[in-house]
Enzyme design. Structure first.
Site, PDB file in Angstrom:
ATOM      1  N   ASP A  41       6.810  12.733  -2.066  1.00 20.41           N
ATOM      2  CA  ASP A  41       6.878  11.278  -2.094  1.00 20.41           C
ATOM      3  C   ASP A  41       6.834  10.736  -3.528  1.00 20.41           C
ATOM      4  O   ASP A  41       6.054   9.839  -3.840  1.00 20.41           O
ATOM      5  CB  ASP A  41       5.743  10.668  -1.243  1.00 20.41           C
ATOM      6  CG  ASP A  41       5.932   9.161  -1.047  1.00 20.41           C
ATOM      7  OD1 ASP A  41       7.077   8.680  -1.173  1.00 20.41           O
ATOM      8  OD2 ASP A  41       4.930   8.461  -0.781  1.00 20.41           O
ATOM      9  N   ASP A  46      -2.873   2.198  -5.643  1.00 20.04           N
ATOM     10  CA  ASP A  46      -1.747   2.399  -4.728  1.00 20.04           C
ATOM     11  C   ASP A  46      -2.126   2.053  -3.293  1.00 20.04           C
ATOM     12  O   ASP A  46      -3.209   2.397  -2.826  1.00 20.04           O
ATOM     13  CB  ASP A  46      -1.338   3.886  -4.805  1.00 20.04           C
ATOM     14  CG  ASP A  46      -0.136   4.197  -3.936  1.00 20.04           C
ATOM     15  OD1 ASP A  46       0.892   3.555  -4.131  1.00 20.04           O
ATOM     16  OD2 ASP A  46      -0.239   5.089  -3.065  1.00 20.04           O
ATOM     17  N   GLU A  52      -1.424  -2.865  -5.836  1.00 22.54           N
ATOM     18  CA  GLU A  52      -0.103  -2.706  -5.218  1.00 22.54           C
ATOM     19  C   GLU A  52      -0.237  -3.071  -3.745  1.00 22.54           C
ATOM     20  O   GLU A  52      -0.478  -2.231  -2.893  1.00 22.54           O
ATOM     21  CB  GLU A  52       0.435  -1.273  -5.350  1.00 22.54           C
ATOM     22  CG  GLU A  52       1.896  -1.176  -4.932  1.00 22.54           C
ATOM     23  CD  GLU A  52       2.200  -0.315  -3.702  1.00 22.54           C
ATOM     24  OE1 GLU A  52       3.339  -0.326  -3.230  1.00 22.54           O
ATOM     25  OE2 GLU A  52       1.285   0.369  -3.190  1.00 22.54           O
ATOM     26  N   GLN A  59       0.901  13.195   3.855  1.00 22.96           N
ATOM     27  CA  GLN A  59      -0.045  12.334   3.129  1.00 22.96           C
ATOM     28  C   GLN A  59      -1.154  11.921   4.080  1.00 22.96           C
ATOM     29  O   GLN A  59      -0.959  11.074   4.949  1.00 22.96           O
ATOM     30  CB  GLN A  59       0.688  11.107   2.558  1.00 22.96           C
ATOM     31  CG  GLN A  59       1.585  11.479   1.389  1.00 22.96           C
ATOM     32  CD  GLN A  59       2.609  10.408   1.057  1.00 22.96           C
ATOM     33  OE1 GLN A  59       3.402  10.011   1.910  1.00 22.96           O
ATOM     34  NE2 GLN A  59       2.614   9.941  -0.180  1.00 22.96           N
ATOM     35  N   HIS A  94      10.034   1.513  -8.413  1.00 23.68           N
ATOM     36  CA  HIS A  94      10.493   2.754  -7.779  1.00 23.68           C
ATOM     37  C   HIS A  94      10.621   2.592  -6.264  1.00 23.68           C
ATOM     38  O   HIS A  94      11.154   3.458  -5.597  1.00 23.68           O
ATOM     39  CB  HIS A  94       9.528   3.879  -8.123  1.00 23.68           C
ATOM     40  CG  HIS A  94       8.200   3.671  -7.467  1.00 23.68           C
ATOM     41  ND1 HIS A  94       7.333   2.664  -7.839  1.00 23.68           N
ATOM     42  CD2 HIS A  94       7.597   4.305  -6.430  1.00 23.68           C
ATOM     43  CE1 HIS A  94       6.269   2.699  -7.058  1.00 23.68           C
ATOM     44  NE2 HIS A  94       6.391   3.678  -6.206  1.00 23.68           N
ATOM     45  N   ASP A  95      10.059   1.491  -5.720  1.00 23.15           N
ATOM     46  CA  ASP A  95      10.083   1.288  -4.268  1.00 23.15           C
ATOM     47  C   ASP A  95      11.224   0.357  -3.845  1.00 23.15           C
ATOM     48  O   ASP A  95      11.937  -0.194  -4.665  1.00 23.15           O
ATOM     49  CB  ASP A  95       8.739   0.725  -3.799  1.00 23.15           C
ATOM     50  CG  ASP A  95       7.699   1.828  -3.596  1.00 23.15           C
ATOM     51  OD1 ASP A  95       8.099   2.980  -3.349  1.00 23.15           O
ATOM     52  OD2 ASP A  95       6.500   1.518  -3.689  1.00 23.15           O
TER      53      ASP A  95
HETATM   54  C1  GLC Z   1       2.981   3.180  -2.609  1.00 28.04           C
HETATM   55  C2  GLC Z   1       4.023   3.752  -3.531  1.00 28.04           C
HETATM   56  C3  GLC Z   1       5.108   4.374  -2.735  1.00 28.04           C
HETATM   57  C4  GLC Z   1       4.522   5.435  -1.862  1.00 28.04           C
HETATM   58  C5  GLC Z   1       3.363   4.898  -1.035  1.00 28.04           C
HETATM   59  C6  GLC Z   1       2.566   6.004  -0.464  1.00 28.04           C
HETATM   60  O1  GLC Z   1       3.467   2.125  -1.870  1.00 28.04           O
HETATM   61  O2  GLC Z   1       4.513   2.742  -4.363  1.00 28.04           O
HETATM   62  O3  GLC Z   1       6.102   4.895  -3.564  1.00 28.04           O
HETATM   63  O4  GLC Z   1       5.509   5.907  -1.000  1.00 28.04           O
HETATM   64  O5  GLC Z   1       2.462   4.159  -1.790  1.00 28.04           O
HETATM   65  O6  GLC Z   1       1.782   6.592  -1.481  1.00 28.04           O
HETATM   66  C1  GLC Z   2       4.061   0.451   1.114  1.00 29.62           C
HETATM   67  C2  GLC Z   2       5.257   1.269   0.769  1.00 29.62           C
HETATM   68  C3  GLC Z   2       6.394   0.430   0.304  1.00 29.62           C
HETATM   69  C4  GLC Z   2       6.663  -0.609   1.327  1.00 29.62           C
HETATM   70  C5  GLC Z   2       5.416  -1.363   1.635  1.00 29.62           C
HETATM   71  C6  GLC Z   2       5.617  -2.375   2.703  1.00 29.62           C
HETATM   72  O1  GLC Z   2       3.508  -0.184   0.004  1.00 29.62           O
HETATM   73  O2  GLC Z   2       4.968   2.139  -0.242  1.00 29.62           O
HETATM   74  O3  GLC Z   2       7.507   1.237   0.149  1.00 29.62           O
HETATM   75  O4  GLC Z   2       7.638  -1.499   0.868  1.00 29.62           O
HETATM   76  O5  GLC Z   2       4.416  -0.497   2.041  1.00 29.62           O
HETATM   77  O6  GLC Z   2       6.023  -1.800   3.887  1.00 29.62           O
END
Ligand code: GLC
Ligand code: GLC
Length: 673
Positions: free
Chosen positions: A170, A313, A355, A281, A419-420
């Site tokens: 991931d 995160d 985040e 995960q 990156h998302d």
């Molecule tokens: C966060 C990261 C994303 C990842 C997720 C799970 O949202 O930005 O890239 O897939 O967490 O760790």
């Molecule tokens: C988590 C994921 C991201 C997604 C968000 C909302 O943060 O990492 O990719 O956009 O959830 O679903």
């Protein structure tokens, strides 16, 4: 000596319950104090450099934050049979973090603890990158500091670089060891060297704290798999479907194309594991204070490498409770606040960045000096793209009118791409107030950004399309979403021109609206979608890799190339334009901080706002339409902003006696003259 006399906190404004809490906190510290003192002494005997002064500083901060910290931990864990044991362990962890803190970081701690707005500067401009895709490894990244300086970056977010599981990880977010670096990227020593060099260059280092889950091959998960009960309790593990099925009733699916639901069957254990994201995960169980303590240790280890900002995160998901969405729960906030209190005590120069890619009302709840001082601004991000698609700024303006303001000593991190994926996380009620049906509008935006809507300039692809709900998010680079890919494909000069203008327009907003601007590297060259990710089996299943292209260092040669090939000149123009925007931003004190007032433009295509800091002012105007639009200059005069202005970017002068004309996607940074 650690004192336990907190009676200064017993002021008259506390109610009876709060007074009782202060008493409990105070008594607990009194009981703990000799044990914490003994721990300090043990560290001194071991040869750590802990002068009385160093110890004293810790104690002063402990006293300041103790009642808060105790209260938070008591709320979370007070009913546990072993609460007091964990409380002591948590404090020992904090002492060790301070005792082992490198002296250079301690002096940074002093400076920043006394300057809670240190990150509000206009000089801060961020960039994010994957180490392997940018420069192969950490050693070579150190050699790229000149590049960051040339572009003007002063904040660098390195995507997760810790040891990961083999195969799909991931994008680094499946961590198997928080204390070692992925060997393909380097070593902890390399990270320490890099962080020192960045500091010398005036660049802040940002790393992730991936604390919602570990990889399924982290030692804790392996112990759990081997049947160790203590470590099974680090995760959410269930013998059958009973509880998972009950939880599922109120959960959404984050990665529906990976697997339906939120739980993964583990063959070895013959049990179900909570896995919000990928199957590998494993969500950590924070109802267990041992998990909180263990992750606090990992957090302090990461901090000790010289990190300035930790990106927390997936904050929304860290606490679960049956019958709820298990997102944004009050305990999630308390947990982060408890981590925050620990950092105030042991590593006070460290900031948290949240985040939370969730509803805007929830995003903002993580932002506070006591929780996360800075936060991604996903609402602005989504609505900038929305405005580009609709060529209309009313939803953006409405949202900004009541959502941009933040508490003192906090800041937005404004970005266009990361990156998302992009999710349309605007508020349905903000849309409804303008007569927009949120569901239909999201469908439109999805069609627009995947190029299915007639006349769309975008070349995005769906991410996590949920065939059951019709839901999807969007993947794609800034340039491809803004129309450059299509224009190049069609060989349209006009299309290329408009695409470049769209990109710069959006950059100009994130650089000026208030907060920390954050680029995703590659943006500076207008890099297009990278369709080759499908060739790598570990990436093929995740379309986000389309917008994580590999840096092409040969682009740098194009910078000095005045005649070069067409592609070269587009890249040069984007790079030089962005570089200039960044340089001008860093020279404008009006761009510091968060404060921002919207200006009513009377034109649905034009966004305008004023930035005021002390005696510094700047008016930003931006045209989201692909045809020229005008603005009645009298509006500026009548609200007392002035009569004559100069665009800080072009030096062109404007008077308010005539309409101010903006060409397609043009923006102005107006200073009064
Ligand atoms: C966060 C990261 C994303 C990842 C997720 C799970 O949202 O930005 O890239 O897939 O967490 O760790
Ligand atoms: C988590 C994921 C991201 C997604 C968000 C909302 O943060 O990492 O990719 O956009 O959830 O679903």
């Amino acid at each position: 000596m650690i004192r336990s006399n907190l009676s200064s906190l017993r002021n008259g404004s506390l109610n009876a319950e709060q007074r009782e809490r202060v008493y409990q906190a105070e008594l607990s510290l009194k009981r703990l104090a000799p044990r914490l003192q003994a721990h300090f002494e043990m560290r001194v005997a071991e040869g750590y450099d802990v002068s009385d002064e160093v110890q004293h500083e810790f104690e002063v901060r402990l006293e300041e934050h103790w009642v808060d910290l105790f209260s938070l931990l008591f709320d979370l864990y007070g009913t546990r049979y072993d609460f007091f044991y964990h409380l002591e362990q948590i404090m020992v962890t904090a002492i060790d973090a301070w005792v082992k803190r490198p002296p250079g970081l301690r002096s940074l701690d002093h400076r920043r603890a006394n300057d809670p707005d240190w990150f509000a500067s206009e000089k801060i401009v961020g960039g994010a990158l994957y180490v392997d895709l940018f420069s192969d490894n950490l050693g070579k990244l150190s050699d790229s500091i000149g590049y960051f300086k040339e572009l003007g970056l002063t904040y660098l977010h390195l995507m997760p670089l810790f040891a990961v599981r083999p195969g799909d990880n991931d994008g680094g977010y499946a961590i198997s060891n928080y204390r070692s670096i992925d060997p393909r990227l380097g070593t902890i020593e390399d990270l320490r060297n890099l962080s020192e060099k960045l500091r010398e260059a005036g660049i802040l280092l940002v790393l992730d704290f991936v604390f919602n889950h570990t990889s399924d091959d982290h030692d804790w998960a392996k112990l759990a798999q081997s049947g160790d009960m203590e470590y099974q309790k680090f995760y959410y593990i269930f013998p059958d479907r009973e509880k998972p099925d009950q939880y599922e009733q109120t959960l959404r699916e984050i990665f529906p194309t990976v697997r339906r639901g939120n739980f993964t069957w583990h063959d070895g254990m013959q049990q179900w594991v909570w896995t919000t994201f990928n199957n590998f995960q494993w969500d950590l169980n924070y109802t267990n204070p041992a998990v909180f303590r263990a992750m606090a240790e990992e957090m302090f280890f990461i901090a000790s490498t010289g990190v300035d900002i930790l990106r927390l995160d997936a904050v929304a998901f860290i606490w679960k409770q049956m019958g709820t969405s298990c997102e944004n729960l009050p305990e999630a906030h308390k947990l982060i606040q408890a981590f925050n209190r620990l950092t105030r005590i042991a590593t006070p120069s460290l900031l948290f960045k949240s985040e939370a890619i969730v509803h805007p009302d929830d995003v903002v709840k993580y932002i506070s000096p006591r929780e996360c001082q800075i936060s991604y601004n996903p609402t602005l991000m989504a609505l900038l793209w929305e405005s580009l698609a609709t060529r209309n700024v009313r939803l953006l303006t409405r949202s900004l009118s009541h959502r941009h303001k933040l508490p003192p000593h906090t800041a937005w991190v404004n970005y266009l791409r990361c990156h998302d994926d992009i999710g349309w996380t605007f508020d349905d009620a903000d849309a409804a107030a303008l007569g927009i049906n949120a569901y239909d509008h999201r469908q439109f935006l999805n069609r627009f950004y995947t190029g299915q809507f007639e006349g769309s300039f975008a070349r995005g692809v769906p991410f996590q399309e949920n065939l059951a709900t019709g839901d999807m998010r969007i993947a794609g680079t800034l340039a491809s979403l803004a129309g450059l890919e299509l224009a190049i494909e069609e060989g349209s000069e006009e299309g290329k021109e408009l695409a470049i203008r769209r990109m710069l327009l959006l950059e100009a907003i994130t650089l000026s609206i208030g907060g920390i601007p954050l680029l995703y590297l590659g943006e500076e060259w207008g890099m297009l979608n990278d369709y080759d990710f499908v060739k790598d089996p570990a990436k093929a299943g995740d379309t986000r890799w389309i917008h994580r292209p590999k840096m092409k260092w040969e682009f740098l040669q194009e910078l000095d190339d005045t005649i070069g090939p067409e592609g070269g000149s587009i890249r040069r123009r984007i790079f030089r334009s962005l570089q200039k925007l960044i340089a001008v931003r860093k020279n404008m004190h009006a761009f510091a901080g968060q404060q921002m007032e919207l200006v009513n433009t009377g034109n649905p295509h034009l966004l305008s706002f004023i930035r005021i800091v002390d005696s510094h002012r700047l008016i930003v105007m931006a045209n989201f339409d692909d045809s020229p639009q005008s603005f009645d200059g009298n509006r500026l005069r009548t609200v007392g902003l002035g009569r004559f202005f100069k665009d800080a970017l072009t030096d062109k002068q404007y008077g308010t006696s005539e309409p101010i004309e903006l060409g397609a996607y043009q923006f102005l940074w107006l200073q009064r003259i």
